[in-house]
Scaffold this motif. Structure first.
Motif, short mmCIF file in Angstrom:
data_model
loop_
_atom_site.label_atom_id
_atom_site.label_comp_id
_atom_site.label_asym_id
_atom_site.label_seq_id
_atom_site.Cartn_x
_atom_site.Cartn_y
_atom_site.Cartn_z
N ILE A 90 0.84 -1.21 0.00
CA ILE A 90 0.00 0.00 0.00
C ILE A 90 0.88 1.27 0.00
CG2 ILE A 90 -1.69 1.28 1.39
CD1 ILE A 90 -2.96 -1.46 2.03
N PRO A 91 1.96 1.32 0.82
CA PRO A 91 2.82 2.52 0.72
C PRO A 91 3.48 2.69 -0.65
CG PRO A 91 3.19 1.40 2.81
CD PRO A 91 2.30 0.50 1.99
N HIS A 92 3.80 1.58 -1.34
CA HIS A 92 4.34 1.72 -2.70
C HIS A 92 3.31 2.42 -3.61
CE1 HIS A 92 7.45 -1.25 -1.64
NE2 HIS A 92 8.10 -0.79 -2.69
N GLU A 98 1.77 9.79 -5.34
CA GLU A 98 2.35 11.08 -4.94
C GLU A 98 3.33 11.61 -5.99
OE1 GLU A 98 4.17 10.92 -1.07
OE2 GLU A 98 2.28 10.38 -0.08
N ARG A 99 3.92 10.69 -6.76
CA ARG A 99 4.94 11.12 -7.73
C ARG A 99 4.37 11.33 -9.13
NH1 ARG A 99 9.37 6.81 -5.50
NH2 ARG A 99 10.04 8.05 -3.71
N TYR A 103 -6.96 -3.29 -2.21
CA TYR A 103 -5.67 -3.95 -2.43
C TYR A 103 -5.83 -5.47 -2.27
CZ TYR A 103 -0.58 -4.56 -2.29
OH TYR A 103 0.71 -4.93 -2.56
N VAL A 104 -5.77 -6.18 -3.39
CA VAL A 104 -5.95 -7.63 -3.40
C VAL A 104 -4.93 -8.22 -4.37
CG1 VAL A 104 -7.57 -9.53 -3.86
CG2 VAL A 104 -8.44 -7.35 -3.01
N ASP A 105 -4.21 -9.27 -3.96
CA ASP A 105 -3.27 -9.97 -4.85
C ASP A 105 -2.23 -9.02 -5.45
OD1 ASP A 105 -4.67 -12.29 -4.41
OD2 ASP A 105 -5.88 -12.13 -6.23
N ASN A 106 -1.70 -8.11 -4.67
CA ASN A 106 -0.69 -7.14 -5.14
C ASN A 106 -1.22 -6.23 -6.24
OD1 ASN A 106 1.11 -8.08 -3.31
ND2 ASN A 106 2.65 -8.78 -4.77
N LEU A 107 -2.52 -6.05 -6.27
CA LEU A 107 -3.13 -5.15 -7.26
C LEU A 107 -4.11 -4.23 -6.56
CD1 LEU A 107 -4.20 -7.77 -9.98
CD2 LEU A 107 -2.35 -6.10 -10.23
#
Ligand code: SAM
Length: 266
Positions: free
Chosen positions: A206-208, A214-215, A249-253
């Motif tokens: 989630i922080p990624h 943000e970028r 956020y599920v399965d890295n998506l």
């Protein structure tokens, strides 16, 4: 010509969206869905409004359409032109311009498309009247938009709470509400047909995902910059953002739905 009351907002938006290009990786699959949904025919004259890096325009050109595309942000039009060259579609006409003041003659296009784009123009009535003006009789619009109840819509509502838009500017996620879209199209178009589909943002955590937004999402980037000297406010914003996106956020998506709209001109 009357002065644009939202000239300052558009100037800020032009600066904000300049960092958008990396996000287009995630809008690229959506472009194929929108082009299919729009039912383009080879040879159709097509306009892509707020094209960004050109993902819809190039997908439409590959489907055989004759494509023009415009965007408020010169850096993105440059990236779009380069993408068109790489894809072998040098024939696409790219322009820097405003959805509320389309630089094309009346009755030029068979189809006007916009993917997560015209929703950022502040006056929906002006944008829709412009789209209708440049459409041939019987032409149609087709849009992909973020609904207010899903991830990106809620993210823009969060940004709007921290950094309110100028009075009179319509909140972008309203374009994801079918009842509002129907009302906005009614003066110039037949009743719209709606669809929904899913889009995905891969993220390692989630922080990624927060850092990526943000970028590369200008309005989020500017808000974070404006809180740089106030660590408590910044931490609060980041906490709110992560809580908001966690359910998606599920399965890295990051997974969310978007709204598709298609409507024929009267
Ligand atoms: C979320 S990006 C979408 C870009 C592209 N359609 C895609 O799906 O990848 C929003 C785009 O809207 C553009 N935009 C914002 N306001 C605009 C306006 N008034 N007229 C034209 N483009 C605008 C921005 O420059 C940005 O390229």
């Amino acid at each position: 010509m009357a002065e644009d009351p939202f000239a300052d907002l558009k100037k800020r938006q032009r600066e904000m969206w300049a960092s958008f290009a990396p996000t287009a990786t995630f809008t690229t699959p959506v472009a194929a869905k929108l082009v299919n949904f729009a039912q383009l025919k080879p040879g159709d004259e097509v306009l892509d409004v707020a094209t960004g890096t050109g993902v819809v325009a190039i997908t439409a050109a590959r489907a055989g359409a004759k494509v023009s595309a415009l965007d408020l942000t010169p850096e993105l039009i440059e990236a779009a032109r380069e993408n068109g060259q790489v894809a072998g579609h040098e024939e696409i006409t790219w322009s820097v311009g405003d959805a509320e003041q389309l630089p094309y003659p009346d009755a030029t296009f068979d189809v006007v498309l916009s993917q997560f784009g015209h929703m950022f123009a502040p006056r929906p009535d002006v944008t829709i009247a412009e789209m209708r003006r440049v459409l041939k009789p019987g032409g149609r619009v087709a849009f992909a938009t973020w609904p207010p109840e899903h991830l990106v819509g809620r993210m823009f509502a969060l940004i709007g709470r921290h950094s309110p838009p100028p009075p009179g500017a319509a909140p972008p996620p309203q374009w994801g509400n079918p009842a509002i879209v129907t009302e906005r199209l009614a003066p110039h178009f037949e009743a719209p047909f709606f669809g929904r589909a899913a889009m995905y943002f891969p993220a390692l955590s989630i922080p990624h995902f927060r850092l990526f937004m943000e970028r590369s999402i200008g309005p989020m980037q500017k808000l974070v910059e404006s809180y740089a000297s106030d660590p408590a406010k910044l931490a609060g914003l980041r906490g709110e953002f992560e809580a908001l996106v966690a359910p998606y956020y599920v399965d890295n998506l990051m997974q969310q739905q978007f709204l598709l709209t298609r409507a024929q001109a009267r």
